[in-house]
Scaffold this motif. Sequence first.
Motif, PDB file in Angstrom:
ATOM      1  N   ARG A  21      -9.918   5.676  -4.376  1.00 47.73           N
ATOM      2  CA  ARG A  21      -9.031   5.204  -3.311  1.00 47.73           C
ATOM      3  C   ARG A  21      -9.709   5.096  -1.948  1.00 47.73           C
ATOM      4  O   ARG A  21      -9.275   4.345  -1.095  1.00 47.73           O
ATOM      5  CB  ARG A  21      -7.797   6.089  -3.207  1.00 47.73           C
ATOM      6  CG  ARG A  21      -8.074   7.472  -2.687  1.00 47.73           C
ATOM      7  CD  ARG A  21      -6.848   8.327  -2.751  1.00 47.73           C
ATOM      8  NE  ARG A  21      -7.184   9.661  -2.311  1.00 47.73           N
ATOM      9  CZ  ARG A  21      -6.367  10.438  -1.660  1.00 47.73           C
ATOM     10  NH1 ARG A  21      -5.160  10.015  -1.376  1.00 47.73           N
ATOM     11  NH2 ARG A  21      -6.747  11.629  -1.302  1.00 47.73           N
TER      12      ARG A  21
ATOM     13  N   ASN B 196       0.801  -1.224   0.000  1.00 47.98           N
ATOM     14  CA  ASN B 196       0.000   0.000   0.000  1.00 47.98           C
ATOM     15  C   ASN B 196       0.831   1.270   0.000  1.00 47.98           C
ATOM     16  O   ASN B 196       0.336   2.336   0.318  1.00 47.98           O
ATOM     17  CB  ASN B 196      -0.940   0.009   1.204  1.00 47.98           C
ATOM     18  CG  ASN B 196      -0.183  -0.057   2.512  1.00 47.98           C
ATOM     19  OD1 ASN B 196       1.036  -0.143   2.544  1.00 47.98           O
ATOM     20  ND2 ASN B 196      -0.924  -0.011   3.604  1.00 47.98           N
ATOM     21  N   LYS B 197       2.070   1.180  -0.358  1.00 48.44           N
ATOM     22  CA  LYS B 197       2.969   2.343  -0.368  1.00 48.44           C
ATOM     23  C   LYS B 197       2.918   3.061  -1.717  1.00 48.44           C
ATOM     24  O   LYS B 197       2.414   2.541  -2.704  1.00 48.44           O
ATOM     25  CB  LYS B 197       4.411   1.897  -0.089  1.00 48.44           C
ATOM     26  CG  LYS B 197       4.574   1.047   1.148  1.00 48.44           C
ATOM     27  CD  LYS B 197       4.445   1.891   2.393  1.00 48.44           C
ATOM     28  CE  LYS B 197       4.798   1.094   3.618  1.00 48.44           C
ATOM     29  NZ  LYS B 197       3.700   0.711   4.427  1.00 48.44           N
ATOM     30  N   GLY B 198       3.471   4.242  -1.729  1.00 49.66           N
ATOM     31  CA  GLY B 198       3.530   5.018  -2.957  1.00 49.66           C
ATOM     32  C   GLY B 198       4.312   4.328  -4.059  1.00 49.66           C
ATOM     33  O   GLY B 198       3.967   4.438  -5.235  1.00 49.66           O
TER      34      GLY B 198
ATOM     35  N   ALA C 264      -5.067   1.042   1.476  1.00 49.65           N
ATOM     36  CA  ALA C 264      -4.374   2.029   0.651  1.00 49.65           C
ATOM     37  C   ALA C 264      -5.208   3.275   0.400  1.00 49.65           C
ATOM     38  O   ALA C 264      -5.070   3.923  -0.617  1.00 49.65           O
ATOM     39  CB  ALA C 264      -3.980   1.395  -0.680  1.00 49.65           C
TER      40      ALA C 264
ATOM     41  N   TRP D 119       2.055   1.826  -5.735  1.00 51.36           N
ATOM     42  CA  TRP D 119       1.125   2.536  -6.601  1.00 51.36           C
ATOM     43  C   TRP D 119       1.842   2.960  -7.876  1.00 51.36           C
ATOM     44  O   TRP D 119       1.279   2.870  -8.964  1.00 51.36           O
ATOM     45  CB  TRP D 119       0.562   3.744  -5.849  1.00 51.36           C
ATOM     46  CG  TRP D 119      -0.397   4.568  -6.623  1.00 51.36           C
ATOM     47  CD1 TRP D 119      -1.733   4.336  -6.792  1.00 51.36           C
ATOM     48  CD2 TRP D 119      -0.107   5.766  -7.348  1.00 51.36           C
ATOM     49  NE1 TRP D 119      -2.289   5.320  -7.570  1.00 51.36           N
ATOM     50  CE2 TRP D 119      -1.309   6.214  -7.927  1.00 51.36           C
ATOM     51  CE3 TRP D 119       1.049   6.502  -7.563  1.00 51.36           C
ATOM     52  CZ2 TRP D 119      -1.388   7.358  -8.691  1.00 51.36           C
ATOM     53  CZ3 TRP D 119       0.978   7.645  -8.337  1.00 51.36           C
ATOM     54  CH2 TRP D 119      -0.231   8.064  -8.892  1.00 51.36           C
TER      55      TRP D 119
ATOM     56  N   THR E  84      -3.004   6.244  -0.358  1.00 50.87           N
ATOM     57  CA  THR E  84      -2.039   6.140  -1.441  1.00 50.87           C
ATOM     58  C   THR E  84      -2.618   6.811  -2.663  1.00 50.87           C
ATOM     59  O   THR E  84      -3.767   6.546  -3.000  1.00 50.87           O
ATOM     60  CB  THR E  84      -1.724   4.653  -1.734  1.00 50.87           C
ATOM     61  OG1 THR E  84      -1.328   4.041  -0.539  1.00 50.87           O
ATOM     62  CG2 THR E  84      -0.651   4.501  -2.767  1.00 50.87           C
ATOM     63  N   PRO E  85      -1.967   7.641  -3.387  1.00 54.80           N
ATOM     64  CA  PRO E  85      -0.555   7.968  -3.408  1.00 54.80           C
ATOM     65  C   PRO E  85      -0.150   9.088  -2.464  1.00 54.80           C
ATOM     66  O   PRO E  85       1.012   9.446  -2.418  1.00 54.80           O
ATOM     67  CB  PRO E  85      -0.316   8.382  -4.850  1.00 54.80           C
ATOM     68  CG  PRO E  85      -1.578   9.018  -5.280  1.00 54.80           C
ATOM     69  CD  PRO E  85      -2.650   8.243  -4.557  1.00 54.80           C
TER      70      PRO E  85
END
Length: 130
Positions: A119, A61-63, A125, A66, A128-129
């Motif tokens: 999102r 689920n991190k940038g 997430a 993504w 995210t972003p």
Amino acid sequence: MKALFRSIYEIIGAPQPPADTPVYRDVIFPNIGLLNLGISLALVLVFYYLINRALGVATFNKGRHWSIFLVLNALIAFVVAIWQANAQQVTEHSYIYWLATWNAILGVFWFFILSLILRKGSTNASTTPF
């Protein structure tokens, strides 16, 4: 719909060679436009709702994760434009690669916009972003 995609894709210039312009305007632009939107939507749904909600993968689920989907979307959009041009048997021209590059940029745009809209439905997430 054709007029919308025609105006979006002709920002980079008129199709070349001019003899192929009707094929681009009537077939290629609508096809790649709808495919681009559909693929972008599918990848956003896979990222937010399949991976980060249904599967509950809390580590994806991190940038940067993504960004992987964003780049994948751009690559698919690039290939789809070339594939559609070749499927319609238009004349080989550098315009095809400019069109594919523009389609990749539009794919990034659609993916970003759809990410902002969809999102919030993700459990892991939703930020995210950002």
